[in-house]
Design a protein around this motif. Structure first.
Motif, PDB file in Angstrom:
ATOM      1  N   GLY A   1       0.780  -1.232   0.000  1.00 44.60           N
ATOM      2  CA  GLY A   1       0.000   0.000   0.000  1.00 44.60           C
ATOM      3  C   GLY A   1       0.809   1.278   0.000  1.00 44.60           C
ATOM      4  O   GLY A   1       0.237   2.371   0.101  1.00 44.60           O
ATOM      5  N   ASP A   2       2.135   1.176  -0.124  1.00 47.52           N
ATOM      6  CA  ASP A   2       2.980   2.367  -0.115  1.00 47.52           C
ATOM      7  C   ASP A   2       3.034   3.001  -1.501  1.00 47.52           C
ATOM      8  O   ASP A   2       3.211   2.300  -2.501  1.00 47.52           O
ATOM      9  CB  ASP A   2       4.398   2.021   0.337  1.00 47.52           C
ATOM     10  CG  ASP A   2       4.437   1.506   1.760  1.00 47.52           C
ATOM     11  OD1 ASP A   2       3.717   2.067   2.609  1.00 47.52           O
ATOM     12  OD2 ASP A   2       5.176   0.537   2.030  1.00 47.52           O
ATOM     13  N   PRO A   3       2.903   4.352  -1.591  1.00 46.38           N
ATOM     14  CA  PRO A   3       2.964   5.020  -2.892  1.00 46.38           C
ATOM     15  C   PRO A   3       4.384   5.473  -3.227  1.00 46.38           C
ATOM     16  O   PRO A   3       5.094   6.018  -2.371  1.00 46.38           O
ATOM     17  CB  PRO A   3       2.046   6.221  -2.692  1.00 46.38           C
ATOM     18  CG  PRO A   3       2.196   6.561  -1.234  1.00 46.38           C
ATOM     19  CD  PRO A   3       2.475   5.264  -0.510  1.00 46.38           C
ATOM     20  N   TYR A   4       4.808   5.252  -4.459  1.00 45.66           N
ATOM     21  CA  TYR A   4       6.106   5.729  -4.963  1.00 45.66           C
ATOM     22  C   TYR A   4       5.860   6.483  -6.272  1.00 45.66           C
ATOM     23  O   TYR A   4       5.066   6.041  -7.099  1.00 45.66           O
ATOM     24  CB  TYR A   4       7.060   4.564  -5.226  1.00 45.66           C
ATOM     25  CG  TYR A   4       7.640   3.939  -3.992  1.00 45.66           C
ATOM     26  CD1 TYR A   4       8.923   4.267  -3.557  1.00 45.66           C
ATOM     27  CD2 TYR A   4       6.916   3.014  -3.242  1.00 45.66           C
ATOM     28  CE1 TYR A   4       9.465   3.689  -2.418  1.00 45.66           C
ATOM     29  CE2 TYR A   4       7.437   2.437  -2.100  1.00 45.66           C
ATOM     30  CZ  TYR A   4       8.717   2.779  -1.695  1.00 45.66           C
ATOM     31  OH  TYR A   4       9.242   2.217  -0.551  1.00 45.66           O
ATOM     32  N   VAL A   5       6.569   7.595  -6.450  1.00 40.54           N
ATOM     33  CA  VAL A   5       6.428   8.359  -7.688  1.00 40.54           C
ATOM     34  C   VAL A   5       7.242   7.702  -8.794  1.00 40.54           C
ATOM     35  O   VAL A   5       8.457   7.505  -8.652  1.00 40.54           O
ATOM     36  CB  VAL A   5       6.887   9.818  -7.497  1.00 40.54           C
ATOM     37  CG1 VAL A   5       6.764  10.578  -8.827  1.00 40.54           C
ATOM     38  CG2 VAL A   5       6.070  10.510  -6.418  1.00 40.54           C
TER      39      VAL A   5
END
Length: 431
Positions: A276-280
């Protein structure tokens, strides 16, 4: 109020369509527009290229244009906003300095690293030999990103060294070329767009774009074969708040520290990991295509009011309102896209498509007398709406079935990331 929309694709058609819903907008000029935009009421095509900055400034000045909206990235990177502002003309979009966020992947990566924004580890190269040598210290897959604008097609996920070397050779083919070699992050991609007036960011509903050409996310990257919004199967309201505080607000602050006032759209292409972690993955400096075709139909506010608030630095005074439900679009492309593709293919059945309730956005068409012809790789974008994503997809695909477009190509599995593999078999689950 007269408005000017710059560009000729499905995104620009959606922008013009949405602007025309405002009671304040009396006429829209589209430069250069397409076969569908010129069919809109109170809409007129102008024979000016999107990159003819001098000509566009002259036209807007003579016509007394009160709002200009820039669709594609190239004129933004070339400084069209700076030219309009110098002439005292209101324009929605970032300056040349701000548009580096999309114009240079290396520049954007350095900004993210300095600001502590979550993104993949990456190293930049300008020499092929050094880049190839670096591969020997990496595990596969790796991501190869050509620096500069690539119309959504400059990224290769290399599964082995041979594929990586081929991608590097293509990316570094000319003097001055640069490339990023980036670690691969697994997960699902999502597009989160934010409006900003340079002071605050206001996030739009997250959308999921289907970039690969083939069913099941196979084949080369394209400009986008379909999308749906909101992508709430991936991004909850809590997740969206996290993206705002960890990514978009820090991005705006990092730009401010560099003395750059960014007004327009900041588009964050994100990878949501299995945890669930967001990365650009990347930034874009404009509305997405086809994301605009599923986000704008959900917006209840008059679009001109929202965009002028960004231009005038008063976005905090605007409360965005959204329709309940979902929107989903399916792109119909010309045979051969995204490589060499045919033009001039007759297209018909659009009136029948509209009877399904779907919105018909033209992406690459031109009118030749009474006949509509294809004039691009992505030709049409059919957008359905519904209380559920399944309903929105059914409407979009029902419209696709009404279009007569010989040898048209489209993916039949748009929505599968949210609804599962049944969509790939041509069965859209009933809610």
């Amino acid at each position: 109020m007269q408005a000017l929309v710059i560009g000729s694709g499905g995104r620009e058609h959606a922008l013009a369509w949405k602007l025309l819903q405002s009671p304040q907008v009396t006429r829209i000029y589209c430069a250069p527009g397409n076969g569908g935009m010129q069919q809109l009421p109170r809409c007129q095509s102008v024979a000016l290229a999107a990159t003819d900055i001098e000509g566009l400034v002259r036209f807007a000045t003579v016509q007394g244009i009160r709002l200009t909206v820039v669709g594609p990235e190239l004129p933004l990177v070339q400084g069209i906003v700076d030219a309009f502002q110098a002439a005292g003309l209101p324009i929605f979009g970032p300056s040349r300095a701000a548009a580096q966020l999309e114009g240079s992947k290396l520049w954007a990566k350095q900004l993210m690293q300095e600001a502590g924004i979550p993104t993949a580890r990456a190293t930049g190269f300008a020499e092929l030999s050094a880049a190839v040598a670096y591969l020997d210290s990496q595990s596969f897959p790796v991501v190869i990103k050509k620096d500069g604008l690539a119309a959504g097609k400059g990224v290769t996920v290399a599964q082995n060294r041979e594929e990586a070397v081929q991608a590097l050779e293509a990316a570094l083919a000319k003097p001055g070329d640069q490339v990023l070699i980036e670690e691969f992050i697994p997960g699902q991609e999502v597009s989160v767009l934010a409006l900003t007036d340079g002071q605050i960011c206001v996030l739009l509903p997250p959308a999921q774009d289907y970039k690969r050409l083939g069913e099941g996310d196979t084949g080369p990257n394209t400009g986008g074969m379909g999308a749906h919004a909101p992508a709430d199967h991936l991004v909850t309201p809590e997740g969206l708040a996290r993206i705002q505080t960890q990514i978009l607000d820090p991005t705006l602050e990092a730009l401010q520290r560099r003395g750059i006032r960014y007004q327009g759209v900041i588009y964050a292409g994100l990878m949501i990991t299995p945890s669930g972690d967001p990365y650009v993955l990347e930034y874009n400096c404009r509305f997405g295509d086809p994301e605009a075709q599923v986000i704008l139909p959900l917006l209840e506010n008059p679009l001109d009011e929202v965009l002028l608030a960004c231009i005038e630095g008063r976005l905090a005074q605007i409360q965005l309102k959204w329709k309940p439900g979902y929107a989903a679009c399916v792109v119909m492309a010309a045979p051969g896209y995204p490589d060499t593709y045919e033009r001039g293919i007759p297209v018909s059945g659009l009136d029948a498509a509209a009877t399904t309730g779907a919105l018909v956005f033209h992406a690459g068409t031109r009118q030749a007398g009474k006949q509509l012809l294809s004039d691009g790789g992505r030709v049409l974008c059919l957008t359905g709406q519904g209380a559920t994503l399944s309903e929105a997809l059914r409407q979009a695909y029902a419209a696709v079935e009404q279009v007569q477009f010989p040898k048209a190509y489209y993916r039949s599995d748009i929505g599968s990331h949210a609804l599962g593999p049944a969509v790939r078999r041509g069965v859209i689950p009933t809610p």
